[in-house]
Design a protein around this motif. Sequence first.
Motif, PDB file in Angstrom:
ATOM      1  N   PRO A 141       0.835  -1.207   0.000  1.00 29.65           N
ATOM      2  CA  PRO A 141       0.000   0.000   0.000  1.00 29.65           C
ATOM      3  C   PRO A 141       0.865   1.251   0.000  1.00 29.65           C
ATOM      4  O   PRO A 141       2.048   1.199   0.320  1.00 29.65           O
ATOM      5  N   VAL A 142       0.245   2.393  -0.340  1.00 28.46           N
ATOM      6  CA  VAL A 142       0.936   3.680  -0.274  1.00 28.46           C
ATOM      7  C   VAL A 142      -0.014   4.718   0.317  1.00 28.46           C
ATOM      8  O   VAL A 142      -1.236   4.520   0.318  1.00 28.46           O
ATOM      9  N   ASP A 143       0.565   5.800   0.808  1.00 33.00           N
ATOM     10  CA  ASP A 143      -0.233   6.951   1.214  1.00 33.00           C
ATOM     11  C   ASP A 143      -0.370   7.843  -0.010  1.00 33.00           C
ATOM     12  O   ASP A 143       0.607   8.429  -0.476  1.00 33.00           O
ATOM     13  N   LEU A 144      -1.580   7.936  -0.538  1.00 31.47           N
ATOM     14  CA  LEU A 144      -1.794   8.676  -1.784  1.00 31.47           C
ATOM     15  C   LEU A 144      -1.505  10.163  -1.618  1.00 31.47           C
ATOM     16  O   LEU A 144      -1.163  10.842  -2.589  1.00 31.47           O
ATOM     17  N   VAL A 145      -1.609  10.678  -0.401  1.00 28.90           N
ATOM     18  CA  VAL A 145      -1.341  12.098  -0.173  1.00 28.90           C
ATOM     19  C   VAL A 145       0.121  12.420  -0.450  1.00 28.90           C
ATOM     20  O   VAL A 145       0.442  13.347  -1.202  1.00 28.90           O
ATOM     21  N   PRO A 370      -6.539  -0.027 -11.944  1.00 31.23           N
ATOM     22  CA  PRO A 370      -7.978  -0.310 -12.064  1.00 31.23           C
ATOM     23  C   PRO A 370      -8.592  -0.889 -10.795  1.00 31.23           C
ATOM     24  O   PRO A 370      -9.812  -0.786 -10.597  1.00 31.23           O
ATOM     25  N   THR A 371      -7.762  -1.498  -9.940  1.00 38.17           N
ATOM     26  CA  THR A 371      -8.291  -2.102  -8.715  1.00 38.17           C
ATOM     27  C   THR A 371      -8.008  -1.241  -7.484  1.00 38.17           C
ATOM     28  O   THR A 371      -8.045  -1.729  -6.353  1.00 38.17           O
ATOM     29  N   ASP A 401      -4.343  -4.438  -6.677  1.00 39.53           N
ATOM     30  CA  ASP A 401      -3.826  -5.765  -7.014  1.00 39.53           C
ATOM     31  C   ASP A 401      -2.566  -5.599  -7.839  1.00 39.53           C
ATOM     32  O   ASP A 401      -2.607  -5.139  -8.980  1.00 39.53           O
ATOM     33  N   ALA A 402      -1.424  -5.926  -7.230  1.00 35.73           N
ATOM     34  CA  ALA A 402      -0.129  -5.709  -7.881  1.00 35.73           C
ATOM     35  C   ALA A 402       0.011  -6.652  -9.073  1.00 35.73           C
ATOM     36  O   ALA A 402      -0.513  -7.763  -9.071  1.00 35.73           O
TER      37      ALA A 402
END
Length: 402
Positions: A141-145, A370-371, A401-402
């Motif tokens: 996961p990542v922090d989109l900010v 897309p996911t 989904d990587a």
Amino acid sequence: MTESLHTVTTMPTARQPGCPFDPPAELIQAREHGPISRFPFPDGHQGWLITGYDLVRSVLADPRFSSRKELMRHHPLVDYGEIEVPPAPPGEFLLMDEPQHSRYRKPLVGRFTVRRMRLLTERVEQITAEHLDAMEKAGPPVDLVTAFAKPIPSIVICELLGVPYEDRGSFQEHIDKFLGGEAGDEELIAAYTATQQYLAQLVAAKRAHPTNDVLSDLLDSDLTDEELRGIALILLSAGFDTTANTLALGTFALLRNPAQLAALRAEPALIDRAVEELLRYLSVAKQFHRVALEDVELGGHTIEAGTTVILSLNIANRDPERFPDPHTLDLRRQDGGHLAFGHGIHQCLGQQLARVEMRVALPALLNRFPTLRLAVPAEEVALRPETADIYGVKSLPVTWDA
């Protein structure tokens, strides 16, 4: 006929649990009582709260209402007593009236036209792709900010003003401090002072070695270094914080509205309407203040000279008399004319730049992943406090989904 008068006794500072995109319920209820309410400020000043679309728009265009900083003595949450507020520093034209306001804004107008901002599209696409590549390489996961929403507008506005890339991080940190709504007084002063010192150095550097940027373009005018510093501060902070929070909060809103997200993915041509609807629905710049310079009749009431009015942009943009079913995110909505960028002489100078960034960044993000989905329950997403000048999310953990 004079309308019945409602009073909002305190400015609400919390949104409803599970409804991070809706303004505080008390403000929505105030609009249900009418477009204008009485508001007693903590220092005892009897002011007004304007929530109706038509009235907010009319005040923003009315020169009888002032934006001058030294007149803004009343805070909706804090009693500052008899503290004297100084005029806005040279160049900080958002807190000025005519003719001072136009002296600073007019040289900038030609540099932020629709045509000029659209010419930036290719560069925005490049910056966006670079950050999406980095996100994909890092994996979820990542922090989109921090990975996406902040860097894109930060890099764009820094390049426009000629801020070296290596200085972007510290600038962004200081802006976060004095706009985030959570820093203490000492932190705020330190961040503001550090930013002013940096901008003084930047202006001096441009004087010595002009480059191809907006700040260098202004060197031929009669503006002093102090005035250029003030203009740079306004453009850097406004050009970064509002767009960054709209990108992040907008993505959050789309992820919480899967039917709207699916529509945007299926119809790329919907992006223009989608951007305008997200701007209306989110209204991250929540409110402006104005002070009446003379007695003004408004909404069946007399606003006395010297009285402060709070203009609730987020409620005006949810006014059911202007926007049918206003609390629903509808990317196909055809009702334009939102007030997310304000109105009148102070309407946001960089609004076309913000639109370009959103039109490029949002579809690119959704197409690349897309996911894409939240990596935590929605109620665990950390939100900026309502006390912040600009509303948004502090972080937005996402995965795919990587």
